[in-house]
Motif scaffolding. Sequence first.
Motif, short mmCIF file in Angstrom:
data_model
loop_
_atom_site.label_atom_id
_atom_site.label_comp_id
_atom_site.label_asym_id
_atom_site.label_seq_id
_atom_site.Cartn_x
_atom_site.Cartn_y
_atom_site.Cartn_z
N GLU A 147 0.83 -1.21 0.00
CA GLU A 147 0.00 0.00 0.00
C GLU A 147 0.87 1.25 0.00
N TYR A 148 1.94 1.24 0.77
CA TYR A 148 2.86 2.38 0.80
C TYR A 148 3.51 2.57 -0.57
N LEU A 149 3.94 1.47 -1.19
CA LEU A 149 4.57 1.56 -2.52
C LEU A 149 3.57 2.06 -3.56
N LEU A 150 2.31 1.66 -3.43
CA LEU A 150 1.29 2.14 -4.35
C LEU A 150 1.09 3.64 -4.20
N MET A 151 0.99 4.12 -2.97
CA MET A 151 0.82 5.56 -2.75
C MET A 151 2.03 6.33 -3.27
N LYS A 152 3.20 5.75 -3.12
CA LYS A 152 4.41 6.40 -3.63
C LYS A 152 4.39 6.48 -5.14
N SER A 153 3.99 5.40 -5.82
CA SER A 153 3.94 5.40 -7.28
C SER A 153 2.87 6.35 -7.81
N LEU A 154 1.82 6.59 -7.01
CA LEU A 154 0.76 7.52 -7.42
C LEU A 154 1.06 8.95 -7.01
N HIS A 155 2.24 9.19 -6.41
CA HIS A 155 2.67 10.53 -5.96
C HIS A 155 1.69 11.11 -4.95
N LEU A 156 1.20 10.26 -4.06
CA LEU A 156 0.27 10.71 -3.03
C LEU A 156 0.92 10.87 -1.66
N LEU A 157 2.20 10.48 -1.55
CA LEU A 157 2.86 10.63 -0.26
C LEU A 157 3.00 12.11 0.08
N ASN A 158 2.72 12.42 1.34
CA ASN A 158 2.78 13.80 1.82
C ASN A 158 1.84 14.71 1.04
N ASP A 232 -3.31 6.37 8.69
CA ASP A 232 -2.95 6.74 7.32
C ASP A 232 -2.05 7.98 7.31
N ALA A 233 -2.37 8.96 8.15
CA ALA A 233 -1.52 10.14 8.24
C ALA A 233 -0.15 9.79 8.82
N LEU A 234 -0.11 8.87 9.76
CA LEU A 234 1.15 8.44 10.36
C LEU A 234 2.07 7.79 9.33
N MET A 235 1.50 7.05 8.40
CA MET A 235 2.31 6.34 7.41
C MET A 235 2.64 7.18 6.18
N PHE A 236 1.73 8.03 5.75
CA PHE A 236 1.86 8.67 4.45
C PHE A 236 2.12 10.17 4.49
N VAL A 237 2.04 10.79 5.66
CA VAL A 237 2.16 12.25 5.74
C VAL A 237 3.32 12.61 6.65
N LYS A 238 4.16 13.54 6.19
CA LYS A 238 5.30 14.01 6.98
C LYS A 238 5.16 15.49 7.34
#
Length: 310
Positions: A147-158, A232-238
């Motif tokens: 799931e983290y890799l998917l969000m990264k590939s979709l440019h949704l991190l942070n 979700d914010a803990l994993m994907f948002v900085k």
Amino acid sequence: MKREEKNIEKKVADELGIKMNMGGVDRTKIGDVIFVILCIMVIIICILPMINLLAKSLSGSDYLVKREVYLVPKGFTFDAYKTVLSDMKYIWAFAWTAILTVVGTLLSLTMTILCAYPLIFDKLKGRNAFNVIITITMFFNAGTIPEYLLMKSLHLLNNPLVLVLPYCLSVFNMIIMKNFFFGIPISLRESAEMDGASFFQVLWKIYIPLSKPVIATLALFYAVGRWNGYSDALMFVKEPKFYPIQLLLYNIINNINSVDVATQEGFTTPGLSEALKAAVVMFSTIPILCVYPGLQKYFIQGVTVGAVKE
């Protein structure tokens, strides 16, 4: 003599029946009393932690350090609430969480309705296949790392969209909505179609107005889930500016004893830290407690009617 014996037997039978009915009434009253007592005990168990937090948030730091505060505030003060309300970090986190909750709830309801509505039509090609594919996602998922890799590939991190888009549809809630739609008489839809109503007109003018109980129920589910969500914010948002109030509270609880964090947050004593933690918990819990009573009348009806297919 026979008549007198019959009358006596009838009187005895009537008296026994009355006694049996009285016994049944007594047993019913005893059952009601036991049920009420159990409900009161459950209510007390649920409300005591909230009273304890409220008492801590309104107590002086000296009493909190000595662990003397339980259900009644000691050294009554609003210092913790003043700290929360004077710090824009908390105010922004609260406002940002409210925005996420409103936007996420509206988007989730829209997606749920648009997914459930087509699946009630028998003429939809591949309807069974769609039902199976959608239901499988309830039982199987890729896991956290994919799931983290998917969000990264979709440019949704942070990206603030990562707090809304990935969770905009719940299959469980969609099934409740679909079953509720099944309970609406098909004759209403057919009569509207005969009058020339389109696919979306039938949805907007017939199904949605008749589905207010289940829509209110699912809105409560989505709103509570988003308001209380932080993983979700803990994993994907900085970026701290995108932290919801629950993630901010999570960080405070986990780092409250750290000297660096205490200095950064302006804490002076452990007692004030404890009071501030309780104040933030109350600050983040009260909005949901205020919303629920307004939707309670729809809650039971929406779940019970939408949970079983007619």
